[in-house]
Scaffold this motif. Structure first.
Motif, PDB file in Angstrom:
ATOM      1  N   SER A 179       7.597 -21.273  16.159  1.00  0.00           N
ATOM      2  CA  SER A 179       8.545 -20.727  17.119  1.00  0.00           C
ATOM      3  C   SER A 179       9.945 -21.247  16.823  1.00  0.00           C
ATOM      4  CB  SER A 179       8.153 -21.084  18.558  1.00  0.00           C
ATOM      5  OG  SER A 179       8.149 -22.471  18.756  1.00  0.00           O
ATOM      6  N   THR A 180      10.907 -20.529  17.331  1.00  0.00           N
ATOM      7  CA  THR A 180      12.295 -20.967  17.364  1.00  0.00           C
ATOM      8  C   THR A 180      12.510 -21.476  18.778  1.00  0.00           C
ATOM      9  OG1 THR A 180      12.941 -19.315  15.739  1.00  0.00           O
ATOM     10  CG2 THR A 180      14.690 -20.211  17.142  1.00  0.00           C
ATOM     11  N   VAL A 181      13.119 -22.658  18.914  1.00  0.00           N
ATOM     12  CA  VAL A 181      13.244 -23.293  20.216  1.00  0.00           C
ATOM     13  C   VAL A 181      14.703 -23.272  20.682  1.00  0.00           C
ATOM     14  CG1 VAL A 181      12.868 -25.417  21.531  1.00  0.00           C
ATOM     15  CG2 VAL A 181      11.277 -24.779  19.685  1.00  0.00           C
ATOM     16  N   LEU A 182      14.907 -22.822  21.906  1.00  0.00           N
ATOM     17  CA  LEU A 182      16.225 -22.793  22.518  1.00  0.00           C
ATOM     18  C   LEU A 182      16.297 -23.829  23.635  1.00  0.00           C
ATOM     19  CD1 LEU A 182      16.723 -18.923  22.883  1.00  0.00           C
ATOM     20  CD2 LEU A 182      17.617 -20.415  21.097  1.00  0.00           C
ATOM     21  N   ASP A 183      17.364 -24.608  23.640  1.00  0.00           N
ATOM     22  CA  ASP A 183      17.611 -25.549  24.726  1.00  0.00           C
ATOM     23  C   ASP A 183      18.224 -24.800  25.904  1.00  0.00           C
ATOM     24  OD1 ASP A 183      16.741 -27.612  23.138  1.00  0.00           O
ATOM     25  OD2 ASP A 183      18.732 -28.365  22.675  1.00  0.00           O
ATOM     26  N   ALA A 184      17.993 -25.323  27.099  1.00  0.00           N
ATOM     27  CA  ALA A 184      18.534 -24.719  28.317  1.00  0.00           C
ATOM     28  C   ALA A 184      18.538 -25.756  29.427  1.00  0.00           C
ATOM     29  CB  ALA A 184      17.674 -23.530  28.737  1.00  0.00           C
ATOM     30  N   PRO A 185      19.375 -25.572  30.435  1.00  0.00           N
ATOM     31  CA  PRO A 185      19.318 -26.468  31.590  1.00  0.00           C
ATOM     32  C   PRO A 185      17.939 -26.424  32.268  1.00  0.00           C
ATOM     33  CG  PRO A 185      21.320 -25.172  31.663  1.00  0.00           C
ATOM     34  CD  PRO A 185      20.465 -24.606  30.553  1.00  0.00           C
ATOM     35  N   ARG A 196      25.372  -5.064  18.807  1.00  0.00           N
ATOM     36  CA  ARG A 196      25.946  -5.514  20.062  1.00  0.00           C
ATOM     37  C   ARG A 196      25.602  -6.980  20.252  1.00  0.00           C
ATOM     38  NH1 ARG A 196      28.705  -2.554  19.121  1.00  0.00           N
ATOM     39  NH2 ARG A 196      29.126  -0.506  19.929  1.00  0.00           N
ATOM     40  N   VAL A 197      26.632  -7.773  20.505  1.00  0.00           N
ATOM     41  CA  VAL A 197      26.472  -9.193  20.789  1.00  0.00           C
ATOM     42  C   VAL A 197      26.428  -9.350  22.303  1.00  0.00           C
ATOM     43  CG1 VAL A 197      27.461 -11.503  20.523  1.00  0.00           C
ATOM     44  CG2 VAL A 197      27.761  -9.790  18.693  1.00  0.00           C
ATOM     45  N   LEU A 198      25.417 -10.063  22.768  1.00  0.00           N
ATOM     46  CA  LEU A 198      25.264 -10.349  24.193  1.00  0.00           C
ATOM     47  C   LEU A 198      25.005 -11.839  24.357  1.00  0.00           C
ATOM     48  CD1 LEU A 198      23.382  -7.447  23.659  1.00  0.00           C
ATOM     49  CD2 LEU A 198      23.964  -7.424  26.066  1.00  0.00           C
ATOM     50  N   PHE A 199      25.118 -12.317  25.592  1.00  0.00           N
ATOM     51  CA  PHE A 199      24.815 -13.699  25.919  1.00  0.00           C
ATOM     52  C   PHE A 199      23.647 -13.722  26.888  1.00  0.00           C
ATOM     53  CE2 PHE A 199      29.463 -13.627  25.229  1.00  0.00           C
ATOM     54  CZ  PHE A 199      29.514 -14.435  24.100  1.00  0.00           C
ATOM     55  N   ASP A 200      22.694 -14.624  26.646  1.00  0.00           N
ATOM     56  CA  ASP A 200      21.615 -14.790  27.621  1.00  0.00           C
ATOM     57  C   ASP A 200      22.173 -15.527  28.837  1.00  0.00           C
ATOM     58  OD1 ASP A 200      21.449 -17.613  27.171  1.00  0.00           O
ATOM     59  OD2 ASP A 200      19.779 -17.398  25.777  1.00  0.00           O
ATOM     60  N   GLY A 224      24.125 -18.655  28.025  1.00  0.00           N
ATOM     61  CA  GLY A 224      25.201 -18.583  27.053  1.00  0.00           C
ATOM     62  C   GLY A 224      24.822 -18.520  25.587  1.00  0.00           C
ATOM     63  N   HIS A 225      23.521 -18.484  25.258  1.00  0.00           N
ATOM     64  CA  HIS A 225      23.142 -18.315  23.855  1.00  0.00           C
ATOM     65  C   HIS A 225      23.484 -16.889  23.425  1.00  0.00           C
ATOM     66  CE1 HIS A 225      20.765 -21.991  23.513  1.00  0.00           C
ATOM     67  NE2 HIS A 225      20.165 -21.694  24.659  1.00  0.00           N
ATOM     68  N   PRO A 226      24.284 -16.713  22.361  1.00  0.00           N
ATOM     69  CA  PRO A 226      24.521 -15.363  21.854  1.00  0.00           C
ATOM     70  C   PRO A 226      23.253 -14.799  21.206  1.00  0.00           C
ATOM     71  CG  PRO A 226      26.167 -16.910  21.021  1.00  0.00           C
ATOM     72  CD  PRO A 226      25.079 -17.711  21.645  1.00  0.00           C
ATOM     73  N   PHE A 227      23.040 -13.516  21.350  1.00  0.00           N
ATOM     74  CA  PHE A 227      21.991 -12.819  20.612  1.00  0.00           C
ATOM     75  C   PHE A 227      22.499 -11.418  20.296  1.00  0.00           C
ATOM     76  CE2 PHE A 227      20.909 -11.856  25.025  1.00  0.00           C
ATOM     77  CZ  PHE A 227      20.502 -10.532  25.009  1.00  0.00           C
ATOM     78  N   MET A 266      27.709 -22.507  17.733  1.00  0.00           N
ATOM     79  CA  MET A 266      26.398 -21.887  17.813  1.00  0.00           C
ATOM     80  C   MET A 266      25.595 -22.382  16.605  1.00  0.00           C
ATOM     81  SD  MET A 266      25.670 -17.781  17.648  1.00  0.00           S
ATOM     82  CE  MET A 266      26.803 -17.549  16.303  1.00  0.00           C
ATOM     83  N   MET A 267      24.410 -22.875  16.826  1.00  0.00           N
ATOM     84  CA  MET A 267      23.579 -23.368  15.735  1.00  0.00           C
ATOM     85  C   MET A 267      22.749 -22.244  15.121  1.00  0.00           C
ATOM     86  SD  MET A 267      24.453 -26.495  15.554  1.00  0.00           S
ATOM     87  CE  MET A 267      23.233 -27.243  14.516  1.00  0.00           C
ATOM     88  N   LEU A 268      22.415 -21.261  15.899  1.00  0.00           N
ATOM     89  CA  LEU A 268      21.664 -20.102  15.437  1.00  0.00           C
ATOM     90  C   LEU A 268      21.815 -19.024  16.482  1.00  0.00           C
ATOM     91  CD1 LEU A 268      18.739 -19.643  17.131  1.00  0.00           C
ATOM     92  CD2 LEU A 268      18.230 -21.760  15.977  1.00  0.00           C
ATOM     93  N   HIS A 269      21.412 -17.828  16.133  1.00  0.00           N
ATOM     94  CA  HIS A 269      21.325 -16.780  17.140  1.00  0.00           C
ATOM     95  C   HIS A 269      20.135 -15.902  16.800  1.00  0.00           C
ATOM     96  CE1 HIS A 269      23.608 -14.430  14.115  1.00  0.00           C
ATOM     97  NE2 HIS A 269      23.053 -13.386  14.680  1.00  0.00           N
ATOM     98  N   LEU A 270      19.676 -15.147  17.777  1.00  0.00           N
ATOM     99  CA  LEU A 270      18.525 -14.282  17.606  1.00  0.00           C
ATOM    100  C   LEU A 270      19.000 -12.853  17.397  1.00  0.00           C
ATOM    101  CD1 LEU A 270      16.389 -15.707  20.561  1.00  0.00           C
ATOM    102  CD2 LEU A 270      16.221 -16.310  18.128  1.00  0.00           C
ATOM    103  N   ASP A 271      18.348 -12.141  16.490  1.00  0.00           N
ATOM    104  CA  ASP A 271      18.610 -10.723  16.244  1.00  0.00           C
ATOM    105  C   ASP A 271      17.386  -9.931  16.675  1.00  0.00           C
ATOM    106  OD1 ASP A 271      21.098 -11.113  15.106  1.00  0.00           O
ATOM    107  OD2 ASP A 271      20.433 -10.838  13.052  1.00  0.00           O
TER     108      ASP A 271
END
Length: 180
Positions: A12-18, A111-115, A118-121, A76-81
């Motif tokens: 998996s790819t892991v995303l940090d979040a509050p 299209r670039v969006l933010f979750d 704030g992670h761009p995808f 940004m360390m990575l983004h999801l496509d």
């Protein structure tokens, strides 16, 4: 003499979040994936049919990246496509689930969006699809952004690091013809 390479499989790819559970819920709704692991501070989603998934871990010190970035910004360390068949429908679905379109859109077929934290995808149309890729007008993106602002959603900064001593902010009003 070199040692044999061990078998490695991307899990998996892991995303940090509050809050891992809240961000995982957004991606679960966005993608229709199933939760396979749900522990305090950790959630993992997998796509139907298998494959690598997405993991989410709670990180109290999480800072959303700036996009596009400038010197000194949290990078940004990575983004999801995510590939979509219909770009406009994909963006509308993502926005309905809680994503925010980025003000800066560098390509007509992406299209670039933010979750919500704030992670761009990116959503994109496969280049091999027949015909011209659909273009979403800047006016449509501005309209979606205004509608989100009118719903008085929390800002990313407020969601990540609210100031408990600050008085409640009045509802934001979008001005016609401006992006908020």
């Amino acid at each position: 003499m070199s040692t044999p390479r061990p078998s490695l499989t991307l899990s998996s790819t892991v995303l940090d979040a509050p809050d891992a559970a809240e961000l995982a819920d957004f991606y679960r709704r966005l993608l229709g994936w199933e939760t396979v692991q749900d522990e305090p501070g950790w959630v993992k989603l997998l796509p139907p049919g298998g494959g690598s998934g997405l993991g989410f871990q709670s990180e109290k010190a999480y800072v959303p990246p700036a996009w596009p970035a400038s010197t000194g910004d949290q990078l940004m360390m990575l983004h999801l496509d995510f590939e979509v068949e219909d770009l406009e429908a994909g963006v509308a679905h993502a926005v309905a689930e809680g994503a925010t379109p980025a003000e800066f859109q560098p390509q007509h077929d992406v299209r670039v969006l933010f979750d919500p934290v704030g992670h761009p995808f990116c959503l994109f149309v496969n280049e091999e699809a027949p015909g011209e890729p659909p273009a979403i007008s800047p006016e449509w993106v501005a309209e979606q952004t205004r509608e989100i602002a009118e719903q008085d959603r929390l800002t990313i900064q407020d969601a990540v690091a609210p100031d408990p001593s600050a008085p409640a902010a009045p509802p934001r009003q979008a001005e016609p013809g401006t992006l908020t």
